[in-house]
Scaffold this motif. Sequence first.
Motif, PDB file in Angstrom:
ATOM      1  N   ASN A 198      20.217  41.295  39.616  1.00 14.06           N
ATOM      2  CA  ASN A 198      19.239  40.431  38.952  1.00 14.06           C
ATOM      3  C   ASN A 198      19.646  40.156  37.507  1.00 14.06           C
ATOM      4  N   THR A 199      20.297  41.121  36.879  1.00 13.99           N
ATOM      5  CA  THR A 199      20.707  40.970  35.478  1.00 13.99           C
ATOM      6  C   THR A 199      22.212  41.026  35.291  1.00 13.99           C
ATOM      7  N   ASN A 200      22.952  41.353  36.381  1.00 13.96           N
ATOM      8  CA  ASN A 200      24.404  41.517  36.325  1.00 13.96           C
ATOM      9  C   ASN A 200      24.802  42.598  35.323  1.00 13.96           C
ATOM     10  N   GLU A 201      24.070  43.721  35.338  1.00 15.34           N
ATOM     11  CA  GLU A 201      24.404  44.837  34.467  1.00 15.34           C
ATOM     12  C   GLU A 201      25.775  45.404  34.835  1.00 15.34           C
ATOM     13  N   SER A 202      26.517  45.764  33.884  1.00 10.64           N
ATOM     14  CA  SER A 202      27.884  46.293  33.987  1.00 10.64           C
ATOM     15  C   SER A 202      28.863  45.150  34.227  1.00 10.64           C
ATOM     16  N   GLY A 203      28.973  44.654  35.464  1.00  7.45           N
ATOM     17  CA  GLY A 203      29.871  43.535  35.753  1.00  7.45           C
ATOM     18  C   GLY A 203      31.333  43.863  35.545  1.00  7.45           C
ATOM     19  N   GLN A 204      31.723  45.114  35.759  1.00  3.11           N
ATOM     20  CA  GLN A 204      33.107  45.539  35.555  1.00  3.11           C
ATOM     21  C   GLN A 204      34.006  44.967  36.646  1.00  3.11           C
ATOM     22  N   ALA A 205      35.100  44.302  36.243  1.00  2.00           N
ATOM     23  CA  ALA A 205      35.979  43.628  37.200  1.00  2.00           C
ATOM     24  C   ALA A 205      37.212  44.466  37.504  1.00  2.00           C
ATOM     25  N   SER A 206      37.652  44.394  38.764  1.00  3.57           N
ATOM     26  CA  SER A 206      38.893  45.032  39.195  1.00  3.57           C
ATOM     27  C   SER A 206      39.596  44.097  40.172  1.00  3.57           C
ATOM     28  N   SER A 207      40.896  44.243  40.301  1.00  4.89           N
ATOM     29  CA  SER A 207      41.655  43.433  41.246  1.00  4.89           C
ATOM     30  C   SER A 207      41.978  44.248  42.489  1.00  4.89           C
ATOM     31  N   PHE A 208      42.114  43.555  43.629  1.00  2.00           N
ATOM     32  CA  PHE A 208      42.513  44.208  44.867  1.00  2.00           C
ATOM     33  C   PHE A 208      44.021  44.473  44.849  1.00  2.00           C
ATOM     34  N   HIS A 209      44.405  45.630  45.346  1.00  2.00           N
ATOM     35  CA  HIS A 209      45.821  45.933  45.523  1.00  2.00           C
ATOM     36  C   HIS A 209      46.394  44.990  46.570  1.00  2.00           C
ATOM     37  N   PRO A 210      47.661  44.548  46.427  1.00  2.00           N
ATOM     38  CA  PRO A 210      48.257  43.646  47.427  1.00  2.00           C
ATOM     39  C   PRO A 210      48.179  44.168  48.857  1.00  2.00           C
ATOM     40  N   SER A 211      48.295  45.494  49.038  1.00  2.00           N
ATOM     41  CA  SER A 211      48.219  46.054  50.390  1.00  2.00           C
ATOM     42  C   SER A 211      46.829  45.901  50.986  1.00  2.00           C
ATOM     43  N   VAL A 212      45.824  45.813  50.133  1.00  2.00           N
ATOM     44  CA  VAL A 212      44.456  45.572  50.595  1.00  2.00           C
ATOM     45  C   VAL A 212      44.248  44.082  50.848  1.00  2.00           C
ATOM     46  N   ILE A 213      44.786  43.252  49.967  1.00  2.00           N
ATOM     47  CA  ILE A 213      44.686  41.800  50.163  1.00  2.00           C
ATOM     48  C   ILE A 213      45.295  41.393  51.495  1.00  2.00           C
ATOM     49  N   ASN A 214      46.405  42.027  51.881  1.00  2.00           N
ATOM     50  CA  ASN A 214      47.052  41.698  53.155  1.00  2.00           C
ATOM     51  C   ASN A 214      46.120  41.887  54.349  1.00  2.00           C
ATOM     52  N   PHE A 215      45.154  42.796  54.230  1.00  2.00           N
ATOM     53  CA  PHE A 215      44.252  43.090  55.340  1.00  2.00           C
ATOM     54  C   PHE A 215      43.023  42.183  55.347  1.00  2.00           C
ATOM     55  N   LEU A 216      42.750  41.523  54.240  1.00  2.00           N
ATOM     56  CA  LEU A 216      41.603  40.621  54.168  1.00  2.00           C
ATOM     57  C   LEU A 216      41.921  39.308  54.876  1.00  2.00           C
ATOM     58  N   PRO A 217      40.936  38.653  55.473  1.00  2.00           N
ATOM     59  CA  PRO A 217      41.208  37.366  56.142  1.00  2.00           C
ATOM     60  C   PRO A 217      41.670  36.320  55.130  1.00  2.00           C
ATOM     61  N   GLY A 218      42.810  35.727  55.386  1.00  2.00           N
ATOM     62  CA  GLY A 218      43.403  34.783  54.443  1.00  2.00           C
ATOM     63  C   GLY A 218      44.343  35.438  53.450  1.00  2.00           C
ATOM     64  N   GLY A 219      44.382  36.769  53.444  1.00  3.06           N
ATOM     65  CA  GLY A 219      45.174  37.485  52.448  1.00  3.06           C
ATOM     66  C   GLY A 219      46.667  37.240  52.541  1.00  3.06           C
ATOM     67  N   LEU A 220      47.197  37.095  53.768  1.00  5.48           N
ATOM     68  CA  LEU A 220      48.636  36.850  53.911  1.00  5.48           C
ATOM     69  C   LEU A 220      49.040  35.528  53.268  1.00  5.48           C
ATOM     70  N   GLY A 221      48.122  34.572  53.232  1.00 11.16           N
ATOM     71  CA  GLY A 221      48.410  33.305  52.580  1.00 11.16           C
ATOM     72  C   GLY A 221      48.565  33.455  51.079  1.00 11.16           C
ATOM     73  N   LEU A 222      47.893  34.466  50.500  1.00 10.32           N
ATOM     74  CA  LEU A 222      48.005  34.711  49.069  1.00 10.32           C
ATOM     75  C   LEU A 222      49.237  35.537  48.722  1.00 10.32           C
ATOM     76  N   THR A 223      49.546  36.543  49.548  1.00  8.51           N
ATOM     77  CA  THR A 223      50.662  37.421  49.217  1.00  8.51           C
ATOM     78  C   THR A 223      52.010  36.880  49.675  1.00  8.51           C
ATOM     79  N   HIS A 224      52.027  36.085  50.753  1.00 12.24           N
ATOM     80  CA  HIS A 224      53.287  35.580  51.288  1.00 12.24           C
ATOM     81  C   HIS A 224      53.428  34.066  51.175  1.00 12.24           C
ATOM     82  N   GLY A 225      52.336  33.376  51.010  1.00 12.40           N
ATOM     83  CA  GLY A 225      52.356  31.922  50.953  1.00 12.40           C
ATOM     84  C   GLY A 225      51.626  31.335  52.147  1.00 12.40           C
ATOM     85  N   PRO A 226      51.093  30.124  52.007  1.00 18.55           N
ATOM     86  CA  PRO A 226      50.367  29.476  53.098  1.00 18.55           C
ATOM     87  C   PRO A 226      51.254  29.255  54.313  1.00 18.55           C
ATOM     88  N   SER A 227      50.627  29.161  55.467  1.00 16.49           N
ATOM     89  CA  SER A 227      51.397  28.909  56.687  1.00 16.49           C
ATOM     90  C   SER A 227      51.644  27.418  56.860  1.00 16.49           C
TER      91      SER A 227
END
Length: 366
Positions: A198-227
Amino acid sequence: MELRWRVSHLPTAWMSLLRWRLCKIMAAIVPKKDAPGVDLCGTDQYYYIVRSDVGCYMRSTNFNKGEDLDVFSLHPACSNGDHYLAYDDDLFYIIKGTSFRCVSDIGTDEGAIVCSLHPSCQGGDHYFSAFGNFYIVYQNQGVYRRTKNMTTYKDGIEYSLHPDCKDALYYYGIKDCYYFVRPHEEWGVQYYRCTNFNTNESGQASSFHPSVINFLPGGLGLTHGPSAGVWTCIKTIKNDSQNHTTWSNKVPVTQGFDKEKLSPIENNWNISASLPVETGLSALLTKSQFSLAPTYGGSNVNTDGENWKLTTIEETISVLLEPGKEAYVWQYQLSLGSDAVLFCRDLRFDDPNKPPVVIPLPPAKH
């Protein structure tokens, strides 16, 4: 298989340019609304990515550092959920329609019970748990609801979503905080830790590790390039004589998935032996990537009918060539970025001035 055509001349210089242009298509993580059976959730110790579309889930102790990445098979009774959330340390909820299934392990379906959702808890766009409460996000309405019990709507209350928390791809929680995942921006795919939407308290940002991005849907397009799907010339035959000539021979043709080009994505994963994957988890994720819309770095094609084991076969090709002319044998290949990874079964000749234009694969079902 035997192929017979009469052909003349075909230029090939445009191929590298076309592949370069196709690889310029944008890629992105697929949001929850466009990814049935996919969700993120967490407990006090672990974070989870559920990929019901490929029959498994990932568990990690740290998405940012890519630590303790274990991949397990998903029990059939826990598959195809509309939403997945975890409660405290030992309970998972799989929501389908107006009911939910509560289990202690989504890999074994242990302790399963099924309950109805209270009308005020139905129809949410996202579900998660934190602080001993359940949260239901109605993203299009810009609100979320909090309750102690999704069957009775005990202590139910509704809040407005802070503007910074409205456009998230996913929402998930752990015991003492919750997170939302923002679309790909200047610094990549980010997730934000928060204690109050409701107030966005904290809002601390972090990035996903590439090995985690690979497992997310669409992640291979980001780490390896679009098909991209491209007809590639795999054989040139030329008639240097002054007579019509029939050329006939066996040509070795590579078919299937070259998992060696993507096997490094599994190097940081501990894959359970319970996963019945003959060609590797990377093949399942790549097949899913190809099926996505171009918006998410996919090609919108169904590759179920292709051979996903890499093999070399001999095709018998017979061609009638006019004097001084050349024959070109084309194969349809699917790439991730600049690397061809799936060599399809289709071989063709086409108009002498250009390669085939037809896409030989059926469209994916979304």
